[in-house]
Design a protein around this motif. Structure first.
Motif, PDB file in Angstrom:
ATOM      1  N   PRO A 120       2.249   6.664  -0.634  1.00 13.17           N
ATOM      2  CA  PRO A 120       1.176   5.717  -0.986  1.00 13.17           C
ATOM      3  C   PRO A 120       1.246   5.343  -2.461  1.00 13.17           C
ATOM      4  N   GLN A 164      -5.154  -2.579   5.387  1.00 15.13           N
ATOM      5  CA  GLN A 164      -6.483  -3.100   5.656  1.00 15.13           C
ATOM      6  C   GLN A 164      -6.395  -4.289   6.609  1.00 15.13           C
ATOM      7  N   ARG A 179      -1.259  11.079   1.953  1.00 13.48           N
ATOM      8  CA  ARG A 179      -0.695  10.440   3.152  1.00 13.48           C
ATOM      9  C   ARG A 179      -0.629   8.927   2.962  1.00 13.48           C
ATOM     10  N   ARG A 234      -1.300   5.088   3.259  1.00  9.51           N
ATOM     11  CA  ARG A 234      -2.563   4.377   3.459  1.00  9.51           C
ATOM     12  C   ARG A 234      -2.413   3.388   4.604  1.00  9.51           C
ATOM     13  N   LYS A 235      -3.442   3.313   5.430  1.00 11.39           N
ATOM     14  CA  LYS A 235      -3.416   2.348   6.525  1.00 11.39           C
ATOM     15  C   LYS A 235      -3.683   0.954   5.975  1.00 11.39           C
ATOM     16  N   ALA A 282       0.826  -1.207   0.000  1.00 10.41           N
ATOM     17  CA  ALA A 282       0.000   0.000   0.000  1.00 10.41           C
ATOM     18  C   ALA A 282       0.860   1.256   0.000  1.00 10.41           C
ATOM     19  N   ASN A 283       2.067   1.150   0.575  1.00  3.21           N
ATOM     20  CA  ASN A 283       2.965   2.293   0.692  1.00  3.21           C
ATOM     21  C   ASN A 283       4.390   1.883   0.344  1.00  3.21           C
ATOM     22  N   THR A 312      -1.060   4.986  -4.416  1.00  4.40           N
ATOM     23  CA  THR A 312      -2.033   5.786  -5.164  1.00  4.40           C
ATOM     24  C   THR A 312      -1.396   7.057  -5.734  1.00  4.40           C
TER      25      THR A 312
END
Length: 268
Positions: free
Chosen positions: A163, A258, A253, A255-256, A32-33, A165
């Protein structure tokens, strides 16, 4: 002729773009990061000089190289293949968007040259065999030391996170070199930090003007948030001056992760 033109457009729609290629690399990395040692941006306090390897990209006006390097970190730092990644030179060229403005062979050559610049900065090692180019990630501080995943357990291993994204949603494509550099600067620090332009040459190695242009672009794109505050100034007419603090906006920022769904016991 109209039919031929439409057919060509339809064929182009089926060709992978640079963003598609970057997304595929990130999907393969399964994360995710992306972690990046903070020493890439700025050396730790107490060092003889504070600017990190990022300075050379900015002063050398090497946006292509910086974007490529960050993607290499994203591709290699999972460690699945010994901190290496290997692609055809055409894939490397598309990864860097060189194929948009150059012929096939020129784009391949441009990709190799960009990677060689990263190697000269002691950030990677690269080799090629035929049209395949293999890259091995080195430590982000530019010392040429072997790479290992930063764990945050000491000053040398402190890291920022980007991130995925940032690439898959095309945010990297909107940034100029000052904007991308300042994005990393802001990401390096805690929320609501100050980044005075007058300290930019000493802290980061680039001009105050470059510093201010980067922050301005980040605010305009809403990649960072800013707020003003009063700063005591005994010699100022009003006894204070106005300064600004910055932090990453939610969309940029980390991402946490999941949470995995709980495994329910089997009935019976």
């Amino acid at each position: 002729m109209k039919t031929t033109a439409k057919a060509e457009q339809d064929m182009q729609k089926d060709e992978a773009s640079g963003r598609d290629t970057r997304a595929a690399i990130l999907t393969r990395a399964i994360r995710a990061n992306v972690p990046l040692r903070k020493t890439f941006v700025q050396a730790n306090k107490g060092a003889e000089t504070r600017p990190g390897p990022l300075r050379d990209f900015v002063t050398g006006r090497d946006l292509r190289g910086l974007r490529a390097y960050l993607m290499i970190v994203a591709a290699c730092s999972s460690g699945d293949k010994g901190w290496t990644t290997k692609h055809d030179s055409a894939v490397w060229a598309r990864l860097m968007d060189i194929d948009k403005t150059a012929s096939d062979q020129s784009a391949r050559t441009g990709a190799w040259r960009a990677l060689r610049r990263l190697e000269a900065r002691n950030l990677i090692e690269c080799s090629r065999k035929g049209t395949a180019i293999k890259v091995m990630l080195l430590r982000e501080d530019g010392t040429g030391k072997a790479y290992d995943r930063p764990k945050g357990d000491n000053e040398e291993n402190r890291f920022l996170q980007i991130p995925t994204t940032f690439w898959t949603q095309g945010r990297d494509e909107k940034l100029s070199l000052p904007g991308l550099a300042l994005f990393l600067v802001v990401a390096r620090e805690k929320h609501w930090a100050t980044f005075p332009a007058e300290w930019a040459p000493q802290w980061y190695g680039w001009s105050p003007d470059t510093h201010e242009r980067g922050l301005k672009q980040l605010v305009e794109l809403e990649f960072v948030q800013t707020r003003a505050f009063k700063k005591k100034a005994p010699l100022a007419p009003l006894g204070f001056t106005i300064a600004h603090q910055y932090q990453r906006a939610l969309i940029t920022r980390p991402r946490k992760p999941q949470k995995k769904p709980a495994v329910l016991p089997t009935p019976g």
